[in-house]
Design a protein around this motif. Sequence first.
Motif, PDB file in Angstrom:
ATOM      1  N   GLY A  89       0.784  -1.169  -0.022  1.00 50.72           N
ATOM      2  CA  GLY A  89       0.006   0.024  -0.030  1.00 50.72           C
ATOM      3  C   GLY A  89       0.885   1.176  -0.077  1.00 50.72           C
ATOM      4  O   GLY A  89       2.136   1.078  -0.381  1.00 50.72           O
ATOM      5  N   GLN A  90       0.105   2.227   0.344  1.00 45.63           N
ATOM      6  CA  GLN A  90       0.919   3.419   0.418  1.00 45.63           C
ATOM      7  C   GLN A  90       0.289   4.361   1.623  1.00 45.63           C
ATOM      8  O   GLN A  90      -0.752   4.511   1.723  1.00 45.63           O
ATOM      9  N   LEU A  91       1.342   5.505   1.969  1.00 48.16           N
ATOM     10  CA  LEU A  91       0.878   6.376   2.921  1.00 48.16           C
ATOM     11  C   LEU A  91       1.263   7.779   2.508  1.00 48.16           C
ATOM     12  O   LEU A  91       2.470   7.978   2.074  1.00 48.16           O
ATOM     13  N   LEU A  92       0.433   8.582   1.810  1.00 49.33           N
ATOM     14  CA  LEU A  92       0.658   9.827   1.187  1.00 49.33           C
ATOM     15  C   LEU A  92       1.587   9.518   0.154  1.00 49.33           C
ATOM     16  O   LEU A  92       2.441  10.446   0.023  1.00 49.33           O
ATOM     17  N   TYR A  93       1.202   8.281  -0.748  1.00 52.71           N
ATOM     18  CA  TYR A  93       2.192   8.219  -1.973  1.00 52.71           C
ATOM     19  C   TYR A  93       3.696   7.551  -1.501  1.00 52.71           C
ATOM     20  O   TYR A  93       4.375   7.388  -2.594  1.00 52.71           O
ATOM     21  N   GLU A  94       4.071   7.396  -0.359  1.00 52.81           N
ATOM     22  CA  GLU A  94       5.153   6.729   0.018  1.00 52.81           C
ATOM     23  C   GLU A  94       4.727   5.316   0.103  1.00 52.81           C
ATOM     24  O   GLU A  94       3.778   4.896   0.646  1.00 52.81           O
ATOM     25  N   PRO A  95       5.619   4.308  -0.391  1.00 51.39           N
ATOM     26  CA  PRO A  95       5.206   2.975  -0.359  1.00 51.39           C
ATOM     27  C   PRO A  95       5.229   2.353   0.948  1.00 51.39           C
ATOM     28  O   PRO A  95       6.170   2.933   2.010  1.00 51.39           O
ATOM     29  N   ILE A  96       4.203   1.721   1.427  1.00 48.86           N
ATOM     30  CA  ILE A  96       4.332   0.589   2.507  1.00 48.86           C
ATOM     31  C   ILE A  96       4.648  -0.665   2.158  1.00 48.86           C
ATOM     32  O   ILE A  96       3.982  -1.276   1.251  1.00 48.86           O
ATOM     33  N   VAL A  97       5.746  -1.366   2.708  1.00 52.94           N
ATOM     34  CA  VAL A  97       6.189  -2.543   2.237  1.00 52.94           C
ATOM     35  C   VAL A  97       6.231  -3.596   3.470  1.00 52.94           C
ATOM     36  O   VAL A  97       6.186  -2.916   4.577  1.00 52.94           O
ATOM     37  N   MET A  98       6.250  -4.778   3.073  1.00 51.88           N
ATOM     38  CA  MET A  98       6.292  -6.069   4.101  1.00 51.88           C
ATOM     39  C   MET A  98       7.423  -6.827   3.708  1.00 51.88           C
ATOM     40  O   MET A  98       7.568  -7.289   2.395  1.00 51.88           O
ATOM     41  N   ASN A  99       8.149  -7.117   4.523  1.00 49.42           N
ATOM     42  CA  ASN A  99       9.197  -8.126   4.397  1.00 49.42           C
ATOM     43  C   ASN A  99       8.712  -9.476   4.306  1.00 49.42           C
ATOM     44  O   ASN A  99       7.974 -10.096   4.959  1.00 49.42           O
ATOM     45  N   ARG A 100       9.147 -10.274   3.211  1.00 51.13           N
ATOM     46  CA  ARG A 100       8.641 -11.330   2.663  1.00 51.13           C
ATOM     47  C   ARG A 100       8.900 -12.571   3.796  1.00 51.13           C
ATOM     48  O   ARG A 100       8.444 -13.459   4.134  1.00 51.13           O
ATOM     49  N   TRP A 101      10.284 -12.463   4.560  1.00 50.95           N
ATOM     50  CA  TRP A 101      10.560 -13.350   5.605  1.00 50.95           C
ATOM     51  C   TRP A 101      10.350 -13.102   7.126  1.00 50.95           C
ATOM     52  O   TRP A 101       9.955 -13.970   7.652  1.00 50.95           O
ATOM     53  N   THR A 102      10.195 -11.704   7.375  1.00 51.96           N
ATOM     54  CA  THR A 102       9.815 -11.358   8.794  1.00 51.96           C
ATOM     55  C   THR A 102       8.685 -10.876   8.957  1.00 51.96           C
ATOM     56  O   THR A 102       8.112 -10.575  10.195  1.00 51.96           O
ATOM     57  N   SER A 103       7.899 -10.487   7.910  1.00 55.58           N
ATOM     58  CA  SER A 103       6.390  -9.782   8.081  1.00 55.58           C
ATOM     59  C   SER A 103       6.707  -8.458   8.555  1.00 55.58           C
ATOM     60  O   SER A 103       5.784  -7.562   8.852  1.00 55.58           O
ATOM     61  N   GLU A 104       7.903  -7.874   8.810  1.00 56.21           N
ATOM     62  CA  GLU A 104       8.164  -6.235   9.227  1.00 56.21           C
ATOM     63  C   GLU A 104       7.393  -5.529   8.242  1.00 56.21           C
ATOM     64  O   GLU A 104       7.384  -5.730   7.122  1.00 56.21           O
ATOM     65  N   ILE A 105       6.760  -4.267   8.537  1.00 52.13           N
ATOM     66  CA  ILE A 105       6.300  -3.313   7.739  1.00 52.13           C
ATOM     67  C   ILE A 105       7.215  -2.361   7.946  1.00 52.13           C
ATOM     68  O   ILE A 105       7.902  -1.929   8.764  1.00 52.13           O
ATOM     69  N   CYS A 106       7.268  -1.704   6.909  1.00 44.69           N
ATOM     70  CA  CYS A 106       8.107  -0.328   6.731  1.00 44.69           C
ATOM     71  C   CYS A 106       7.598   0.611   5.918  1.00 44.69           C
ATOM     72  O   CYS A 106       7.024   0.247   4.702  1.00 44.69           O
ATOM     73  N   ILE A 107       7.753   1.990   5.941  1.00 44.33           N
ATOM     74  CA  ILE A 107       7.141   2.814   5.068  1.00 44.33           C
ATOM     75  C   ILE A 107       8.373   3.797   4.496  1.00 44.33           C
ATOM     76  O   ILE A 107       9.375   4.166   5.158  1.00 44.33           O
ATOM     77  N   LEU A 108       8.530   3.562   3.202  1.00 43.81           N
ATOM     78  CA  LEU A 108       9.609   4.082   2.638  1.00 43.81           C
ATOM     79  C   LEU A 108       9.363   5.628   2.227  1.00 43.81           C
ATOM     80  O   LEU A 108       8.859   6.004   1.353  1.00 43.81           O
ATOM     81  N   MET A 109      10.097   6.312   3.021  1.00 46.13           N
ATOM     82  CA  MET A 109      10.185   7.833   3.001  1.00 46.13           C
ATOM     83  C   MET A 109      11.224   8.228   1.872  1.00 46.13           C
ATOM     84  O   MET A 109      12.470   7.689   1.874  1.00 46.13           O
ATOM     85  N   ASP A 110      10.833   9.113   1.099  1.00 49.05           N
ATOM     86  CA  ASP A 110      12.007   9.782   0.117  1.00 49.05           C
ATOM     87  C   ASP A 110      13.120  10.121   0.522  1.00 49.05           C
ATOM     88  O   ASP A 110      13.246  10.768   1.590  1.00 49.05           O
ATOM     89  N   GLU A 111      14.019   9.729  -0.044  1.00 49.85           N
ATOM     90  CA  GLU A 111      15.596   9.873   0.124  1.00 49.85           C
ATOM     91  C   GLU A 111      16.131   9.339   1.620  1.00 49.85           C
ATOM     92  O   GLU A 111      17.192   9.650   1.980  1.00 49.85           O
ATOM     93  N   ILE A 112      15.301   8.346   2.040  1.00 50.17           N
ATOM     94  CA  ILE A 112      15.893   7.828   3.517  1.00 50.17           C
ATOM     95  C   ILE A 112      16.081   6.265   3.116  1.00 50.17           C
ATOM     96  O   ILE A 112      15.116   5.606   2.749  1.00 50.17           O
ATOM     97  N   PRO A 113      17.314   5.705   3.330  1.00 50.16           N
ATOM     98  CA  PRO A 113      17.785   4.459   3.243  1.00 50.16           C
ATOM     99  C   PRO A 113      16.518   3.476   3.951  1.00 50.16           C
ATOM    100  O   PRO A 113      16.523   3.922   4.918  1.00 50.16           O
ATOM    101  N   LEU A 114      16.424   2.479   3.286  1.00 49.25           N
ATOM    102  CA  LEU A 114      15.603   1.303   4.080  1.00 49.25           C
ATOM    103  C   LEU A 114      16.079   1.064   5.293  1.00 49.25           C
ATOM    104  O   LEU A 114      15.270   1.190   6.275  1.00 49.25           O
ATOM    105  N   ASN A 115      17.342   1.078   5.556  1.00 44.85           N
ATOM    106  CA  ASN A 115      18.029   0.428   6.925  1.00 44.85           C
ATOM    107  C   ASN A 115      17.843   1.719   7.919  1.00 44.85           C
ATOM    108  O   ASN A 115      17.902   1.342   9.254  1.00 44.85           O
ATOM    109  N   GLU A 116      17.508   2.976   7.583  1.00 42.18           N
ATOM    110  CA  GLU A 116      17.235   3.989   8.396  1.00 42.18           C
ATOM    111  C   GLU A 116      15.738   4.564   8.681  1.00 42.18           C
ATOM    112  O   GLU A 116      15.392   5.152   9.433  1.00 42.18           O
ATOM    113  N   SER A 117      14.787   3.802   7.797  1.00 38.57           N
ATOM    114  CA  SER A 117      13.420   4.037   7.764  1.00 38.57           C
ATOM    115  C   SER A 117      12.809   3.408   9.003  1.00 38.57           C
ATOM    116  O   SER A 117      13.338   2.239   9.604  1.00 38.57           O
TER     117      SER A 117
END
Length: 158
Positions: A89-117
């Motif tokens: 899905g998305q939050l205000l056009y920023e992707p909401i992603v789910m990890n295939r192995w851990t089911s962890e949820i992350c919101i990918l904010m513009d210009e922020i690396p995944l490991n810092e999200s």
Amino acid sequence: MNPELNSLLQMIRHELEQDSSSIIYGVMQKGIDTYKNNHGQFVQLYEFLTICNGARFGSVDLWSYEDLKEHQYRLGQWIAESDEWLEIGQLLYEPIVMNRWTSEICILMDEIPLNESKKYKQLDDFLIHHIFGKGYQELVPGFECDEWYHFLVRLKLV
């Protein structure tokens, strides 16, 4: 599915159906009957989709089962190991992603690396606390003017 989330979804669906203006801030599609077994991956997501196959909860859109495939094109732009993640899905056009192995949820904010999200433990918890609870205030800038937030207040969820 978490029983608390199941109850929340049933109550929210009922309340949205009672309010003719709810289409502006919230929509829950009818759930799917079946889905392809993904060898135990994304169990919480598929359980959610059996109750709600796509939704808009204020500033959050969650993709339907049928739309999941077409929304994966952004992952390669954001994440190097994109095969580990599914955009749900998305939050205000920023992707909401789910990890295939851990089911962890992350919101990918513009210009922020995944490991810092900011990461959230599980989909059920994310929905209960951040979409249907007080955590919505943390996710959405200007939540005070957000009609979904006012809906949550009316339901005494925040």
